[in-house]
Design a protein around this motif. Structure first.
Motif, PDB file in Angstrom:
ATOM      1  N   ASN B  31       0.839  -1.197   0.000  1.00  0.00           N
ATOM      2  CA  ASN B  31       0.000   0.000   0.000  1.00  0.00           C
ATOM      3  C   ASN B  31       0.882   1.258   0.000  1.00  0.00           C
ATOM      4  O   ASN B  31       1.722   1.423   0.872  1.00  0.00           O
ATOM      5  N   PRO B  32       0.688   2.151  -0.983  1.00  0.00           N
ATOM      6  CA  PRO B  32       1.533   3.347  -1.065  1.00  0.00           C
ATOM      7  C   PRO B  32       1.425   4.251   0.169  1.00  0.00           C
ATOM      8  O   PRO B  32       2.336   5.034   0.439  1.00  0.00           O
ATOM      9  N   GLU B  33       0.333   4.127   0.912  1.00  0.00           N
ATOM     10  CA  GLU B  33       0.147   4.972   2.091  1.00  0.00           C
ATOM     11  C   GLU B  33       1.130   4.658   3.211  1.00  0.00           C
ATOM     12  O   GLU B  33       1.325   5.453   4.114  1.00  0.00           O
ATOM     13  N   ILE B  34       1.692   3.468   3.185  1.00  0.00           N
ATOM     14  CA  ILE B  34       2.527   3.078   4.331  1.00  0.00           C
ATOM     15  C   ILE B  34       4.032   3.094   4.019  1.00  0.00           C
ATOM     16  O   ILE B  34       4.828   2.658   4.838  1.00  0.00           O
ATOM     17  N   VAL B  35       4.384   3.590   2.839  1.00  0.00           N
ATOM     18  CA  VAL B  35       5.811   3.588   2.493  1.00  0.00           C
ATOM     19  C   VAL B  35       6.283   4.906   1.881  1.00  0.00           C
ATOM     20  O   VAL B  35       5.486   5.690   1.361  1.00  0.00           O
ATOM     21  N   LEU B  36       7.591   5.119   1.968  1.00  0.00           N
ATOM     22  CA  LEU B  36       8.252   6.158   1.181  1.00  0.00           C
ATOM     23  C   LEU B  36       9.232   5.420   0.277  1.00  0.00           C
ATOM     24  O   LEU B  36       9.813   4.418   0.683  1.00  0.00           O
ATOM     25  N   ASP B  46       5.319   9.023  -5.841  1.00  0.00           N
ATOM     26  CA  ASP B  46       4.858   7.708  -6.306  1.00  0.00           C
ATOM     27  C   ASP B  46       4.635   7.638  -7.815  1.00  0.00           C
ATOM     28  O   ASP B  46       4.696   6.573  -8.412  1.00  0.00           O
ATOM     29  N   LEU B  59      10.715   2.030   2.010  1.00  0.00           N
ATOM     30  CA  LEU B  59      10.812   2.113   3.473  1.00  0.00           C
ATOM     31  C   LEU B  59       9.415   2.166   4.083  1.00  0.00           C
ATOM     32  O   LEU B  59       8.615   3.037   3.763  1.00  0.00           O
ATOM     33  N   LYS B  60       9.157   1.209   4.969  1.00  0.00           N
ATOM     34  CA  LYS B  60       7.853   1.205   5.643  1.00  0.00           C
ATOM     35  C   LYS B  60       7.858   2.282   6.726  1.00  0.00           C
ATOM     36  O   LYS B  60       8.741   2.324   7.562  1.00  0.00           O
ATOM     37  N   VAL B  61       6.865   3.166   6.689  1.00  0.00           N
ATOM     38  CA  VAL B  61       6.907   4.309   7.594  1.00  0.00           C
ATOM     39  C   VAL B  61       5.791   4.338   8.630  1.00  0.00           C
ATOM     40  O   VAL B  61       5.766   5.221   9.472  1.00  0.00           O
ATOM     41  N   VAL B  62       4.864   3.397   8.582  1.00  0.00           N
ATOM     42  CA  VAL B  62       3.846   3.417   9.629  1.00  0.00           C
ATOM     43  C   VAL B  62       4.415   2.703  10.842  1.00  0.00           C
ATOM     44  O   VAL B  62       5.158   1.743  10.735  1.00  0.00           O
ATOM     45  N   SER B  63       4.051   3.238  12.007  1.00  0.00           N
ATOM     46  CA  SER B  63       4.676   2.686  13.196  1.00  0.00           C
ATOM     47  C   SER B  63       3.713   1.783  13.931  1.00  0.00           C
ATOM     48  O   SER B  63       2.506   1.917  13.819  1.00  0.00           O
ATOM     49  N   GLY B  64       4.284   0.896  14.680  1.00  0.00           N
ATOM     50  CA  GLY B  64       3.490   0.106  15.606  1.00  0.00           C
ATOM     51  C   GLY B  64       4.017   0.431  16.977  1.00  0.00           C
ATOM     52  O   GLY B  64       5.154   0.122  17.275  1.00  0.00           O
TER      53      GLY B  64
END
Ligand code: SF4
Ligand SMILES: [Zn+2]
Ligand SMILES: [Zn+2]
Lengths: 328, 65
Positions: B31-36, B46, B59-64
């Motif tokens: 999903n493009p929303e979660i990466v740069l 994108d 690079l996955k940019v959403v955090s947990g």
């Protein structure tokens, strides 16, 4: 097709899809900072003579919020900025991110305190989860435990440090997820307490929380963190669980097909908020009371922390908190 | 066209029909929303195009947490 360009003529690095504008690194940075300032100004988040405690986990969001607080208010003689990190005790994750926080506060010259679950509650998350693996506390969700006590300790620490505001790194995605979760759970009380400004009637024990990054999507916060080197810790907690992550994937899925969804979802909620709050206050839902057990602010008879503690084998230190000030 | 892709601490060479970052993300089901995404070490939008032998880092940019 040539490279996408920014309005200034430089090569673009990012396109804000729902607006259709592309930005170079420098214009993106300016835009981002303007938006944060606007959020602060329009919602009156920070006034004169404030002590702002910034909750700092070392992740990109809280790091960016600290960097910007320092950048925007660092020169103001009537404003003091203090960083507080909560150490939940998660090996290979929090220990690493705490190292990041120490480096950042040293670089910025910001006072920094660490508050540990272990020394204030008797147990770390690792302890609680290890006990769960042995069959104890079967229904306990790691993130519920973590979230409740993190807020509890952050509020107490902020109060003991004389804070007038607690600043967190919540971004637009976090907020949209929280709204949807409370909606799905039917938690009107919590919904009425959300929104861009602190809503609760004042109680001296509760320090109002502000979220200056609330109008910026997570991806943009990450981009800002990357290009300004404000934060670059991307570790993930091993205990991630619960509905939040399903809701996150759902919202991102819709967003990728219909850009602007998260934005309009949150705006709609904000527009409905006054009505929601009015009806919540009529039915007494927005009242802050004090916990019968520990005296901390809460919205029922017993606070969430005491409610959880009742089921667990941990103890809250009733004495003054153990704040560890960092020695530089 | 052949590309080098790095995603989740793993680098590999892929053969793709996609010509843009969006297309590659779609192929990889990311999903493009979660990466740069950066191409040859520069962050790009994108919609950017890619060419043979580019090095695409996701690079996955959403955090947990
Ligand atoms: S993912 Fe859950 S357990 Fe881990 S730090 Fe976040 S809230 Fe705590
Ligand atoms: Zn520009
Ligand atoms: Zn209590």
């Amino acid at each position: 097709m040539a490279d996408l360009t920014c309005a200034c003529g430089s090569k673009a690095i990012y396109t804000r899809k729902h607006e259709g504008n592309s930005y170079c690194a420098s214009c993106f940075k300016d835009q981002f900072e303007k938006r944060v300032k606007r959020t602060i100004r329009e919602n009156g988040l920070i006034g004169k003579n404030e002590v702002i405690v910034v909750g700092l986990s070392g992740g990109k969001d809280s790091s960016v919020s600290l960097v910007l607080m320092k950048k925007i208010f660092g020169e103001r003689p009537d404003i003091r900025i203090i960083a507080v990190s909560i150490d939940e005790g998660i090996e290979h994750y929090r220990d690493k991110s705490l190292e990041v926080t120490k480096k950042l506060t040293r670089k910025l010259g910001v006072d920094h305190y660490i508050v540990r679950f272990k020394s204030n509650l008797g147990s770390s998350i690792d302890d609680v989860m290890a006990a769960k693996a042995q069959g104890e506390n079967k229904n306990l969700n790691s993130c519920t435990f973590c979230g409740v006590f993190r807020r509890y300790l952050l509020n107490r620490a902020a109060r003991e440090l004389g804070a007038t505001k607690v600043c967190t790194g919540h971004n637009m995605d976090d907020e949209a997820q929280a709204v949807l979760i409370n909606y799905l759970k039917g938690d009107l009380k919590r919904l009425a307490r959300m929104g861009p400004k602190p809503a609760l009637k004042s109680n001296d024990k509760f320090i109002p929380r502000i979220k200056p990054l609330r109008d910026l999507p997570e991806k943009e916060v990450a981009l800002y963190a990357l290009i300004t080197k404000a934060g670059n810790y991307w570790g993930e907690c091993p205990y991630v669980s619960g509905i939040r992550f399903e809701v996150r994937d759902f919202l991102n899925d819709v967003e990728s097909k219909h850009s602007g969804t998260k934005f309009s979802f949150l705006r709609t909620f904000d527009a409905m908020l006054p009505v929601l709050r009015e009806s919540a206050s009529k039915s007494g839902l927005s009242e802050i009371t004090e916990c019968e057990n520990c005296g901390e602010p809460c919205s029922g008879d017993v606070c969430k922390a005491c409610e959880l503690l009742d089921k667990l084998d941990v103890n809250i230190a009733k004495q003054k908190m153990l704040l560890q000030e960092l020695v530089r | 066209m052949k590309l080098k892709v790095a995603w989740m601490n793993e680098g590999k060479e892929i053969e793709t029909k996609a010509t843009t970052i969006s297309g590659i993300l779609k192929e990889l089901k990311i999903n493009p929303e979660i990466v740069l995404v950066s191409v040859n070490n520069e962050i790009v939008p994108d919609e950017s195009e890619v060419k043979e032998n580019d090095f695409v880092e996701i690079l996955k940019v959403v955090s947990g947490g």
